[in-house]
Design a protein around this motif. Sequence first.
Motif, PDB file in Angstrom:
ATOM      1  N   GLU A  80      77.647   4.437  26.982  1.00 35.16           N
ATOM      2  CA  GLU A  80      76.644   5.131  26.527  1.00 35.16           C
ATOM      3  C   GLU A  80      75.700   4.493  25.716  1.00 35.16           C
ATOM      4  O   GLU A  80      74.562   4.833  25.547  1.00 35.16           O
ATOM      5  N   LYS A  81      75.964   3.425  24.874  1.00 32.14           N
ATOM      6  CA  LYS A  81      75.092   2.844  23.888  1.00 32.14           C
ATOM      7  C   LYS A  81      74.214   1.883  24.831  1.00 32.14           C
ATOM      8  O   LYS A  81      73.119   1.457  24.169  1.00 32.14           O
ATOM      9  N   ASP A 130      80.150  -6.294  22.440  1.00 36.77           N
ATOM     10  CA  ASP A 130      79.895  -5.537  23.318  1.00 36.77           C
ATOM     11  C   ASP A 130      80.614  -5.738  24.807  1.00 36.77           C
ATOM     12  O   ASP A 130      80.869  -5.070  25.689  1.00 36.77           O
ATOM     13  N   GLN A 131      80.139  -7.010  25.341  1.00 38.77           N
ATOM     14  CA  GLN A 131      80.704  -7.728  26.328  1.00 38.77           C
ATOM     15  C   GLN A 131      82.080  -7.436  26.633  1.00 38.77           C
ATOM     16  O   GLN A 131      82.646  -7.105  27.491  1.00 38.77           O
ATOM     17  N   LEU A 190      72.412  -1.386  35.571  1.00 42.66           N
ATOM     18  CA  LEU A 190      73.408  -1.953  34.778  1.00 42.66           C
ATOM     19  C   LEU A 190      74.497  -2.516  35.310  1.00 42.66           C
ATOM     20  O   LEU A 190      75.507  -1.686  35.978  1.00 42.66           O
ATOM     21  N   VAL A 191      74.697  -3.720  35.305  1.00 44.78           N
ATOM     22  CA  VAL A 191      75.947  -4.437  35.985  1.00 44.78           C
ATOM     23  C   VAL A 191      76.670  -5.331  35.034  1.00 44.78           C
ATOM     24  O   VAL A 191      76.016  -5.943  34.078  1.00 44.78           O
ATOM     25  N   ARG A 207      79.229 -11.476  42.889  1.00 47.49           N
ATOM     26  CA  ARG A 207      79.821 -10.008  43.033  1.00 47.49           C
ATOM     27  C   ARG A 207      79.774  -9.149  41.734  1.00 47.49           C
ATOM     28  O   ARG A 207      80.555  -9.923  40.913  1.00 47.49           O
ATOM     29  N   VAL A 208      79.177  -8.278  41.595  1.00 47.16           N
ATOM     30  CA  VAL A 208      79.331  -7.558  40.304  1.00 47.16           C
ATOM     31  C   VAL A 208      79.521  -6.120  40.440  1.00 47.16           C
ATOM     32  O   VAL A 208      79.347  -5.579  41.433  1.00 47.16           O
ATOM     33  N   VAL A 209      79.884  -5.372  39.405  1.00 50.24           N
ATOM     34  CA  VAL A 209      80.390  -4.121  39.293  1.00 50.24           C
ATOM     35  C   VAL A 209      79.320  -3.259  38.724  1.00 50.24           C
ATOM     36  O   VAL A 209      78.661  -3.651  37.479  1.00 50.24           O
ATOM     37  N   PHE A 210      78.630  -2.393  39.475  1.00 52.76           N
ATOM     38  CA  PHE A 210      77.688  -1.366  38.901  1.00 52.76           C
ATOM     39  C   PHE A 210      78.159  -0.230  38.123  1.00 52.76           C
ATOM     40  O   PHE A 210      79.267   0.486  38.252  1.00 52.76           O
ATOM     41  N   LEU A 211      77.531  -0.103  36.671  1.00 52.57           N
ATOM     42  CA  LEU A 211      78.173   0.644  35.825  1.00 52.57           C
ATOM     43  C   LEU A 211      77.250   2.108  35.607  1.00 52.57           C
ATOM     44  O   LEU A 211      77.652   3.147  35.789  1.00 52.57           O
ATOM     45  N   LYS A 212      75.684   1.895  35.568  1.00 54.34           N
ATOM     46  CA  LYS A 212      75.107   3.188  35.656  1.00 54.34           C
ATOM     47  C   LYS A 212      73.414   2.847  35.797  1.00 54.34           C
ATOM     48  O   LYS A 212      73.324   1.642  35.870  1.00 54.34           O
TER      49      LYS A 212
END
Length: 234
Positions: free
Chosen positions: A155-156, A195-196, A120-121, A107-112
């Motif tokens: 954003e990056k 970044d992580q 991007l997860v 299970r992952v979280v969707f970012l954009k």
Amino acid sequence: MAPKKERTAQVSRNPNLIRGIGKYSRSKMYHKRGLWAIKAKNGGSFPRHDKKPAADVPAVKPPKFYPADDVKKPLINKHKPKPTKLRASITPGTVLIILAGRFKGKRVVFLKQLSSGLLLVTGPFKINGVPLRRVNQSYVIGTSTKVDISGVNVEKFDDKYFAKEVQKKKKKGEGEFFEAEKEEKNVLPQDKKDDQKIVDTPLIKAIEGVTDLKTYLAARFSLKQGMKPHELVF
């Protein structure tokens, strides 16, 4: 059907009296054809049209012989890719279930959504070991669970961020040809590790604020005996 028209035979202006001798003389035909009027209209001489410009001669002559093998010409591709439409059930912060690949069942979280159409997860990595990665929306299930990602800055991150660096292969010398090469392990750069952490830190705080959400994300999804996938509510 319309009746066919009868063809009328063409009559010469100067009919032959006998073969090769016309009825009218040359001067008579000059006046009969009206050539004198054309000459008088153009100042006593017949009009002359300008010659057409000669075609450009190529500087290099084409070869006399053509290659034995066919030379392939690249085809012109006028196809313009359309942006991938995001599924209505997937919104920023939605918890997704990955159905294929290395992290199948996680299970992952969707970012954009990126410009390529991929999603991007993140796991987050500290909870279930899934790092920042791109996933095709065809291989995920959207759930009704959502996480507040208002404090996460993404954003990056774009498709160039995930591009692999092309490394040139080293040429082997005569002495190194028979020697076994040491396998170099791929080490993740430190900036990507940072970044992580930047993404996961505010995300983990939001997850810990919801009861049992951390345990839910850490658990792997799987079907057990007697479970009917079409009747499940995610």
